[in-house]
Design an enzyme around this catalytic site. Structure first.
Site, PDB file in Angstrom:
ATOM      1  N   LYS A   1      -8.440   5.349  66.881  1.00 26.91           N
ATOM      2  CA  LYS A   1      -7.043   4.905  67.071  1.00 26.91           C
ATOM      3  C   LYS A   1      -6.469   5.567  68.304  1.00 26.91           C
ATOM      4  O   LYS A   1      -6.984   6.603  68.789  1.00 26.91           O
ATOM      5  CB  LYS A   1      -6.184   5.220  65.851  1.00 26.91           C
TER       6      LYS A   1
ATOM      7  N   ASP B   1      -3.871  11.798  58.813  1.00 26.12           N
ATOM      8  CA  ASP B   1      -4.170  10.525  59.487  1.00 26.12           C
ATOM      9  C   ASP B   1      -5.110   9.628  58.682  1.00 26.12           C
ATOM     10  O   ASP B   1      -5.291   8.461  59.022  1.00 26.12           O
ATOM     11  CB  ASP B   1      -4.914  10.792  60.815  1.00 26.12           C
TER      12      ASP B   1
HETATM   13  O1  C5P Z   1      -3.876  16.750  58.201  1.00 25.24           O
HETATM   14  P1  C5P Z   1      -4.794  17.337  59.223  1.00 25.24           P
HETATM   15  O2  C5P Z   1      -5.788  18.277  58.594  1.00 25.24           O
HETATM   16  O3  C5P Z   1      -5.436  16.326  60.089  1.00 25.24           O
HETATM   17  O4  C5P Z   1      -3.896  18.230  60.183  1.00 25.24           O
HETATM   18  C1  C5P Z   1      -4.419  19.250  60.969  1.00 25.24           C
HETATM   19  C2  C5P Z   1      -3.310  20.233  61.308  1.00 25.24           C
HETATM   20  O5  C5P Z   1      -2.375  19.612  62.178  1.00 25.24           O
HETATM   21  C3  C5P Z   1      -2.501  20.685  60.111  1.00 25.24           C
HETATM   22  O6  C5P Z   1      -3.071  21.800  59.495  1.00 25.24           O
HETATM   23  C4  C5P Z   1      -1.170  21.007  60.737  1.00 25.24           C
HETATM   24  O7  C5P Z   1      -1.227  22.306  61.333  1.00 25.24           O
HETATM   25  C5  C5P Z   1      -1.055  20.019  61.883  1.00 25.24           C
HETATM   26  N1  C5P Z   1      -0.234  18.839  61.537  1.00 25.24           N
HETATM   27  C6  C5P Z   1       1.136  18.986  61.450  1.00 25.24           C
HETATM   28  N2  C5P Z   1       1.917  17.899  61.160  1.00 25.24           N
HETATM   29  C7  C5P Z   1       1.356  16.684  60.947  1.00 25.24           C
HETATM   30  C8  C5P Z   1      -0.032  16.517  61.045  1.00 25.24           C
HETATM   31  C9  C5P Z   1      -0.812  17.619  61.354  1.00 25.24           C
HETATM   32  O8  C5P Z   1       1.674  20.089  61.641  1.00 25.24           O
HETATM   33  N3  C5P Z   1       2.167  15.648  60.668  1.00 25.24           N
END
Ligand code: C5P
Length: 312
Positions: free
Chosen positions: A17, A145
């Site tokens: 994406k 995501d």
């Molecule tokens: O959800 P995911 O593991 O992909 O996110 C990785 C990191 O990115 C999270 O631990 C967080 O620190 C940050 N993040 C965030 N806000 C979001 C998505 C991700 O702070 N909406």
């Protein structure tokens, strides 16, 4: 379905994406950031082949940088599917071969897309019936995501990016993607955004205390980023904080606009930068001039195309 007709091998494609825009609205109580973003699927994809096998759960990939242990989101997806089946057993009896084309730590969602593809495929192979709501919940538990990749196409993402609102498909476009040599960790990028916001707040508080004297100086200090990045209006709030550490990002965005892209920005938290073109030939010409080992030309994908092509 009769047992004899259950497949032993399943091959699926996991699409990448881009984020057509991304606004960071603030820090949430759960430590994540409140987002408003427009996801757009593109044809650049990984291919995942799931094969029933004896022994432990295995992930295989020719790319040595690709993690094949339980930190891989495919592994987490396998654990989630078993939970949906009502067990907390460790995954086993499956080998997942990944042909990796989506660069890692690039903001193109490769890991999340792999996870969504694995959720779908393993529900089929392990015969775990899951409703759309259960799948969405399992996806959101893996990463912010991941739910988007169960939908594809063009979609608005709210909250952590996991509350989705499907949008009409955009006009088909060609995307030039340039992935710099370095990767960016999503966690770091959001941390940089926090830092910038804190600095700005401190400055504003300091300025209030100066009774508004020396306004010109105040104005200059308020700019949190170097001049090259400051002059660029971006549709992605993470772009200026990433460009502050990696100025090549601003340079690539400018180059793509100069090459005729009607929109260009960082994707997600980077490091990939993309430019949108109406015509394939224009996109290819731009990519040739930007020539680099990690420059791709790929079309945008409608939601229907995502669903059709996901089952390769
Ligand atoms: O959800 P995911 O593991 O992909 O996110 C990785 C990191 O990115 C999270 O631990 C967080 O620190 C940050 N993040 C965030 N806000 C979001 C998505 C991700 O702070 N909406």
């Amino acid at each position: 379905m009769a047992k004899s007709r259950m497949p032993r091998v399943l091959t699926v494609r996991a699409f990448a994406k881009i984020n057509l825009d991304l606004q960071v609205l603030g820090l949430r109580p759960d430590g994540y950031h409140e987002l408003r973003t427009t996801f757009q699927a593109i044809a650049l994809s990984d291919t995942l082949t799931f094969r029933k096998s004896r022994g432990p759960f295995r992930i295989e990939c020719d790319d040595p940088a690709f993690p094949v242990d339980r930190t891989n989101l495919i592994w987490k997806a396998a654990e989630r599917v078993l939970r949906l089946a009502g067990t907390r057993e460790a995954p086993s009896g499956m080998t997942v071969r990944v042909q990796k084309n989506i660069p890692m730590q690039s903001g193109l969602g490769g890991g999340s897309s792999n996870a969504a593809a694995a959720l779908r495929a393993l529900c089929v192979l392990w015969r775990v019936p899951a409703s759309a709501a259960e799948l969405h919940h399992a996806a959101a538990m893996i990463g912010a995501d991941v739910p988007y990749f169960l939908e594809g196409g063009t979609a608005l993402g709210f909250h952590r990016g996991d509350l989705l609102c499907p949008l009409d498909d955009i006009e088909p476009s060609w995307v030039v993607i340039v992935v710099p040599e370095f990767g960016v960790s999503t966690k770091d990028a959001f941390g940089w955004w926090d830092e910038t916001r804190r600095e700005r707040q401190d400055r504003e508080e300091g300025q209030d205390g100066r009774d508004g004297q020396d306004r010109r100086y105040g104005k200059q200090r308020r700019a949190p980023v170097p001049s090259a990045a400051r002059n660029m209006k971006s549709s992605n709030d993470l772009q200026h904080v990433v460009a502050k550490r990696h100025p090549i990002v601003s340079k690539l965005v400018r180059t793509l606009i100069n090459e005729g892209a009607f929109q260009a920005s960082l994707s997600g938290s980077g490091s990939a930068v993309f430019g949108l073109f109406r015509r394939r030939s224009d996109a290819q010409a731009a990519a040739r001039r930007l020539a680099g080992p990690r420059t791709f030309v790929t079309p945008t994908l409608s939601r229907r195309a995502c669903q059709r092509l996901a089952a390769k």
